[in-house]
Design a protein around this motif. Structure first.
Motif, PDB file in Angstrom:
ATOM      1  N   THR A   1      -4.016   4.918  -1.278  1.00 57.61           N
ATOM      2  CA  THR A   1      -4.975   4.796  -0.170  1.00 57.61           C
ATOM      3  C   THR A   1      -5.355   6.118   0.477  1.00 57.61           C
ATOM      4  OG1 THR A   1      -3.250   4.558   1.505  1.00 57.61           O
ATOM      5  CG2 THR A   1      -4.011   2.526   0.406  1.00 57.61           C
TER       6      THR A   1
ATOM      7  N   ARG B   1      -3.632  -1.124   7.653  1.00 59.29           N
ATOM      8  CA  ARG B   1      -4.508  -1.636   6.592  1.00 59.29           C
ATOM      9  C   ARG B   1      -4.003  -2.979   6.051  1.00 59.29           C
ATOM     10  NH1 ARG B   1      -6.876   1.604   1.460  1.00 59.29           N
ATOM     11  NH2 ARG B   1      -7.524  -0.201   0.262  1.00 59.29           N
TER      12      ARG B   1
ATOM     13  N   ASN C   1      -1.266   2.743   6.468  1.00 56.06           N
ATOM     14  CA  ASN C   1      -1.072   1.686   5.479  1.00 56.06           C
ATOM     15  C   ASN C   1      -0.591   0.394   6.134  1.00 56.06           C
ATOM     16  OD1 ASN C   1      -1.927   2.859   3.048  1.00 56.06           O
ATOM     17  ND2 ASN C   1      -0.022   4.011   2.887  1.00 56.06           N
TER      18      ASN C   1
ATOM     19  N   ALA D   1       0.858  -1.184   0.000  1.00 52.07           N
ATOM     20  CA  ALA D   1       0.000   0.000   0.000  1.00 52.07           C
ATOM     21  C   ALA D   1       0.891   1.230   0.000  1.00 52.07           C
ATOM     22  CB  ALA D   1      -0.901   0.018   1.230  1.00 52.07           C
TER      23      ALA D   1
END
Length: 88
Positions: free
Chosen positions: A11, A21, A18, A6
């Motif tokens: 994002t 995530r 990130n 990411a």
């Protein structure tokens, strides 16, 4: 050993967001962040995870949980970390 990717451009999140995530998408596995700068260390801490300093890289770290001096040592370091109280 590696899962997920990411970046802020994809994002809209910062590095710590990130990290969170990627971990959530992977089912929150046991993991640590391997990075070579103090910014990487701060992001790992903000995301709530352990940080391993890649000392062969470009930067420094203040208080890493472990230090990796050669990438080829990563499997042994990961095995040691995953059996430590850090992941208890």
């Amino acid at each position: 050993c590696f899962r997920g990717h990411a970046c802020p451009g994809d994002t809209g999140l910062g590095k710590a967001g990130n990290i969170r995530r990627i971990l959530q998408e992977a089912g929150n596995p046991r993991a640590f962040y391997l990075g070579d700068t103090d910014g990487d260390e701060r992001a790992a801490r903000e995301a709530g995870g352990p940080f391993v300093h890649a000392a062969y890289g470009f930067g420094h770290a203040e208080h890493p949980d472990a230090v990796l001096t050669r990438f080829s040592d990563l499997p042994a370091l990961a095995a040691r970390l995953f059996s430590s109280p850090l992941f208890g």
